[in-house]
Design a protein around this motif. Sequence first.
Motif, PDB file in Angstrom:
ATOM      1  N   LEU A 258     -24.597  20.765  48.054  1.00  0.00           N
ATOM      2  CA  LEU A 258     -25.354  21.594  47.111  1.00  0.00           C
ATOM      3  C   LEU A 258     -25.099  21.173  45.673  1.00  0.00           C
ATOM      4  O   LEU A 258     -26.033  21.123  44.850  1.00  0.00           O
ATOM      5  CB  LEU A 258     -24.983  23.062  47.306  1.00  0.00           C
ATOM      6  CG  LEU A 258     -25.532  23.739  48.568  1.00  0.00           C
ATOM      7  CD1 LEU A 258     -24.887  25.103  48.766  1.00  0.00           C
ATOM      8  CD2 LEU A 258     -27.049  23.889  48.488  1.00  0.00           C
ATOM      9  N   SER A 259     -23.862  20.859  45.338  1.00  0.00           N
ATOM     10  CA  SER A 259     -23.531  20.457  43.971  1.00  0.00           C
ATOM     11  C   SER A 259     -24.235  19.157  43.590  1.00  0.00           C
ATOM     12  O   SER A 259     -24.851  19.052  42.508  1.00  0.00           O
ATOM     13  CB  SER A 259     -22.021  20.299  43.819  1.00  0.00           C
ATOM     14  OG  SER A 259     -21.350  21.514  44.074  1.00  0.00           O
ATOM     15  N   LEU A 262     -28.197  19.803  43.489  1.00  0.00           N
ATOM     16  CA  LEU A 262     -28.650  20.564  42.326  1.00  0.00           C
ATOM     17  C   LEU A 262     -28.481  19.761  41.042  1.00  0.00           C
ATOM     18  O   LEU A 262     -29.333  19.829  40.130  1.00  0.00           O
ATOM     19  CB  LEU A 262     -27.883  21.883  42.241  1.00  0.00           C
ATOM     20  CG  LEU A 262     -28.215  22.907  43.334  1.00  0.00           C
ATOM     21  CD1 LEU A 262     -27.258  24.091  43.259  1.00  0.00           C
ATOM     22  CD2 LEU A 262     -29.660  23.381  43.195  1.00  0.00           C
ATOM     23  N   LEU A 265     -31.369  17.263  40.861  1.00  0.00           N
ATOM     24  CA  LEU A 265     -32.641  17.922  40.563  1.00  0.00           C
ATOM     25  C   LEU A 265     -32.724  18.331  39.095  1.00  0.00           C
ATOM     26  O   LEU A 265     -33.748  18.110  38.427  1.00  0.00           O
ATOM     27  CB  LEU A 265     -32.807  19.144  41.464  1.00  0.00           C
ATOM     28  CG  LEU A 265     -33.087  18.857  42.946  1.00  0.00           C
ATOM     29  CD1 LEU A 265     -33.092  20.152  43.741  1.00  0.00           C
ATOM     30  CD2 LEU A 265     -34.414  18.128  43.116  1.00  0.00           C
ATOM     31  N   MET A 266     -31.668  18.924  38.566  1.00  0.00           N
ATOM     32  CA  MET A 266     -31.696  19.376  37.166  1.00  0.00           C
ATOM     33  C   MET A 266     -31.695  18.193  36.203  1.00  0.00           C
ATOM     34  O   MET A 266     -32.372  18.210  35.182  1.00  0.00           O
ATOM     35  CB  MET A 266     -30.500  20.291  36.906  1.00  0.00           C
ATOM     36  CG  MET A 266     -30.591  21.636  37.613  1.00  0.00           C
ATOM     37  SD  MET A 266     -29.256  22.778  37.138  1.00  0.00           S
ATOM     38  CE  MET A 266     -27.841  21.924  37.823  1.00  0.00           C
ATOM     39  N   THR A 269     -35.203  16.438  36.290  1.00  0.00           N
ATOM     40  CA  THR A 269     -36.404  17.240  36.032  1.00  0.00           C
ATOM     41  C   THR A 269     -37.142  16.811  34.755  1.00  0.00           C
ATOM     42  O   THR A 269     -38.375  16.711  34.749  1.00  0.00           O
ATOM     43  CB  THR A 269     -36.037  18.733  35.954  1.00  0.00           C
ATOM     44  OG1 THR A 269     -35.562  19.159  37.237  1.00  0.00           O
ATOM     45  CG2 THR A 269     -37.252  19.569  35.565  1.00  0.00           C
ATOM     46  N   VAL A 292     -29.732  19.448  48.898  1.00  0.00           N
ATOM     47  CA  VAL A 292     -29.757  20.903  48.783  1.00  0.00           C
ATOM     48  C   VAL A 292     -30.111  21.538  50.125  1.00  0.00           C
ATOM     49  O   VAL A 292     -29.484  22.523  50.557  1.00  0.00           O
ATOM     50  CB  VAL A 292     -30.759  21.337  47.699  1.00  0.00           C
ATOM     51  CG1 VAL A 292     -30.973  22.848  47.737  1.00  0.00           C
ATOM     52  CG2 VAL A 292     -30.246  20.925  46.317  1.00  0.00           C
ATOM     53  N   TYR A 296     -27.591  23.843  52.224  1.00  0.00           N
ATOM     54  CA  TYR A 296     -27.950  25.221  52.550  1.00  0.00           C
ATOM     55  C   TYR A 296     -27.827  25.473  54.053  1.00  0.00           C
ATOM     56  O   TYR A 296     -27.280  26.499  54.494  1.00  0.00           O
ATOM     57  CB  TYR A 296     -29.380  25.472  52.080  1.00  0.00           C
ATOM     58  CG  TYR A 296     -29.916  26.840  52.424  1.00  0.00           C
ATOM     59  CD1 TYR A 296     -29.509  27.971  51.724  1.00  0.00           C
ATOM     60  CD2 TYR A 296     -30.840  26.992  53.457  1.00  0.00           C
ATOM     61  CE1 TYR A 296     -30.002  29.227  52.050  1.00  0.00           C
ATOM     62  CE2 TYR A 296     -31.339  28.244  53.792  1.00  0.00           C
ATOM     63  CZ  TYR A 296     -30.921  29.355  53.085  1.00  0.00           C
ATOM     64  OH  TYR A 296     -31.405  30.599  53.408  1.00  0.00           O
TER      65      TYR A 296
END
Length: 350
Positions: A258-259, A262, A265-266, A269, A292, A296
């Motif tokens: 997840l880290s 994310l 993605l950020m 972007t 991600v 999840y």
Amino acid sequence: MSAPALNRFADSAAPASTEVIEVSIVMPCLNEARTVGRCVAKAVGALEELGIAGEVIVADNGSTDGSPAIAGEHGAKVVHVTQKGYGSALQGGIAAARGKFIIMGDADDSYDFSRIEGFVEKLRAGDDLVMGNRFRGGIQRGAMPPLHRYFGNPLLSALLKLFFGSPIGDCQSGLRAFRKDAYERLRLNTPGMEFASEMVVKSCLNGLKISEVPIMLHPDGRGRPPHLRSFRDGWRNLRLMLLLCPLWLYYIPAGLLLSVGLFLLMWLTPGTQAIGRVKLDVHSMLLGALCVILGYQTLWLGFLAKVYGHFSGVLPSGPFIRGLLQHVTLERGLITGAIATVVGLGANLW
């Protein structure tokens, strides 16, 4: 094997079956004709010398070399266990034991059953599990392969400490003692060599009082290759530890996925980013999205593993799981799902 031979020690050197037996010494056995007699004789002698009301049980796992007869002749009660495996043999022997305390050890003469007083003293003092530590007591030349002594055993012991907070420095020691009532609470069930790790893991998870005593490891006297297979049994031990530790099998990998996902993605972007001559664009964003999704799903797998462990009794229930399951019911789940569906459809129509 005749009935008198099966119970010779219990009928002569030990109290009658109506009396309380304090210590049962259990030995798994598979074709140990060269050594089982010596092991039983040492164990019987130790009980007599220490004045302990006890019994010696040999859990035979299908020997074809006359081991059961030899064990019976030297004063042991022989229990025949049909399900194959080190753990299966020990479980059968322990189930037949009548003692308040159990001392278990291999029947290959690598452990000295005449030196059991340290285990008994610890158990009488209130400890639940007492492990023999060969690294503190001494390992004679040729008694342990270098691969086990310098890599396998230290690695597994270190992982037990990391995963479960184990205080044990020699988790694979075959000579150990425990209270039978504490053992029964653990509900051990593995059939193979991983039984040794399962006992330590579940003792830690259930908060048992664990201690160690130094013991000496001698070269075994069997005259044949051991039943232990280094890589197969090492992997089975590691697999068991991971299955009983959702934190390291699921939650930590999920957190990493997840880290990373994310972050990608950020970071991407606003547009394409460059690291030196390498450009990261939409394809790297897809990788981040995949991380991600996997993170999840892995997080949910960890949660479901905890829930399954709660209902099956494999894992002790923490306050969070107990509290959550008290409030989460099928009816509430259906109502929540229906509300979410209506809200989602309404948002789409709007």
